[in-house]
Design a protein around this motif. Sequence first.
Motif, PDB file in Angstrom:
ATOM      1  N   TYR A  87      -7.883   3.936  -9.572  1.00 10.18           N
ATOM      2  CA  TYR A  87      -8.565   4.821  -8.184  1.00 10.18           C
ATOM      3  C   TYR A  87      -9.158   5.874  -9.072  1.00 10.18           C
ATOM      4  O   TYR A  87     -10.361   6.387  -8.453  1.00 10.18           O
ATOM      5  N   GLU A 138       0.740  -1.189  -0.037  1.00  7.49           N
ATOM      6  CA  GLU A 138       0.042  -0.045   0.041  1.00  7.49           C
ATOM      7  C   GLU A 138       0.816   1.244   0.156  1.00  7.49           C
ATOM      8  O   GLU A 138       1.295   1.809   1.091  1.00  7.49           O
ATOM      9  N   GLN A 160       0.147  -0.635  -5.095  1.00  5.48           N
ATOM     10  CA  GLN A 160      -0.893   0.355  -5.366  1.00  5.48           C
ATOM     11  C   GLN A 160      -0.348   1.481  -6.137  1.00  5.48           C
ATOM     12  O   GLN A 160      -1.231   2.100  -6.966  1.00  5.48           O
ATOM     13  N   THR A 186       0.475   4.277  -1.974  1.00  4.36           N
ATOM     14  CA  THR A 186      -0.097   5.457  -2.712  1.00  4.36           C
ATOM     15  C   THR A 186       0.318   6.710  -2.083  1.00  4.36           C
ATOM     16  O   THR A 186       0.490   7.619  -2.766  1.00  4.36           O
ATOM     17  N   ALA A 220      -8.054   3.337  -1.837  1.00  2.00           N
ATOM     18  CA  ALA A 220      -7.282   2.244  -2.376  1.00  2.00           C
ATOM     19  C   ALA A 220      -7.467   0.794  -1.599  1.00  2.00           C
ATOM     20  O   ALA A 220      -7.899  -0.092  -2.532  1.00  2.00           O
TER      21      ALA A 220
END
Length: 293
Positions: free
Chosen positions: A88, A48, A81, A50, A177
Motif C-alpha cells: 500500500y 481486512e 492485509q 490494517t 487497501a
Amino acid sequence: MSDVSPTHYSGRFAPSPTGPLHFGSLMTAVASYCDAKSQHGSWLVRIEDTDIPRIFPNSETHILKSIEAFGFEPDAEIIFQRQRLSIYEQVIEQLRQQHWVYACQCTRKMLGSNAIYQGTCRDLDLDFQDQAIRVKVSDELICFEDRLQGRHCSNLQHDLGDFVLKRRDGIINYQLAVVVDDYLQGITHVVRGADLLDNTERQIWLGHLLGYPRLSYMHLPLAMNASGQKLSKQNLAQALDLKQAPLLLSQAIQALQQPAVELDTPSNMLKQAIVQWNIAHIPKQTELAGTYF
Ligand SMILES: [Zn+2]
C-alpha cells in the motif's frame, strides 16, 4: 469512466476482525460464495486488518474457524492485509509521483464538524513525514449500476472532499487497501453489505486513478436487530455459534430469500444453495427488518 462487464468471475469475502462474525457477516459470506460458485467463478477470502488498534482479540481465529465450520472452500490462500503494508505504501508513492496525493496537517479540531474537507492543505506542499495523506478528488459525478440497488452516484468533491489514504498514525485507510487488493487478487465481482454502498464511488475513483479495471458491485440488505440497528460489534451482535452451523446457514439462506435447503452438513447445504441461487429473490433494499441471531 464507463462500466465494464468482466467475463471471468472472481469474488471475495473480506471481513474485518473488529469483532467475531455475526449473522450479517454470514449472509454476506453465503451470498458472495453462492454468486461466485453459481457462475463457476472463484471465491477468495481476505482479512481486512490494517486498522490494528481496532482489531478485536481472537476475532481472526473466530473468522477462520467459521469459514471452515460453515463449509466454505476458498480457492486460494487467505491473505491478511496487515502483512501487506509495504504494497500500500508503494501505491501511495506511485500516486505521489503522479501528484494525486498530498500531506495534510489539519487536526480533527481544525476540521471541526464539517464532514467535507475543503482542500486546505492541497497546495501547501507539506512533507509527507508524520502527516495524514489525502488523495485529490474531482468535481464530477461518479456512478455505477449496483446489481441489486440500482444506479448509485456521488460527486466526491461535493459530498466528501479529498479523502485520507493514510492516517497520521501510519494506519492505511480501508479504502486504499480494498482497491489495491481487489486488483492484485484479480477480483471482478464485489458482493458485500449495503453499509459499504457509500464507499463505492471512492473506491471507483481510486481504481480509476491507478488504472485498474472496473468491478461489478452488489450490495446486500443488512440484517437488523430487534431495535432496528444494523448487526455489529458496537451493538453487541451475537457471535456465530459454530455448533449451530447448519441451522444458522439455513437461516442466512432464508434471509436472502433463496429457496430453502435441507438441513445437512454445511458443505452439502451450500452445494444445494449454489444450484438454487437466484439474485432476483434477494430483497432490493438496504435493510432487513426482523430479529436475527
Ligand atoms: Zn489539511
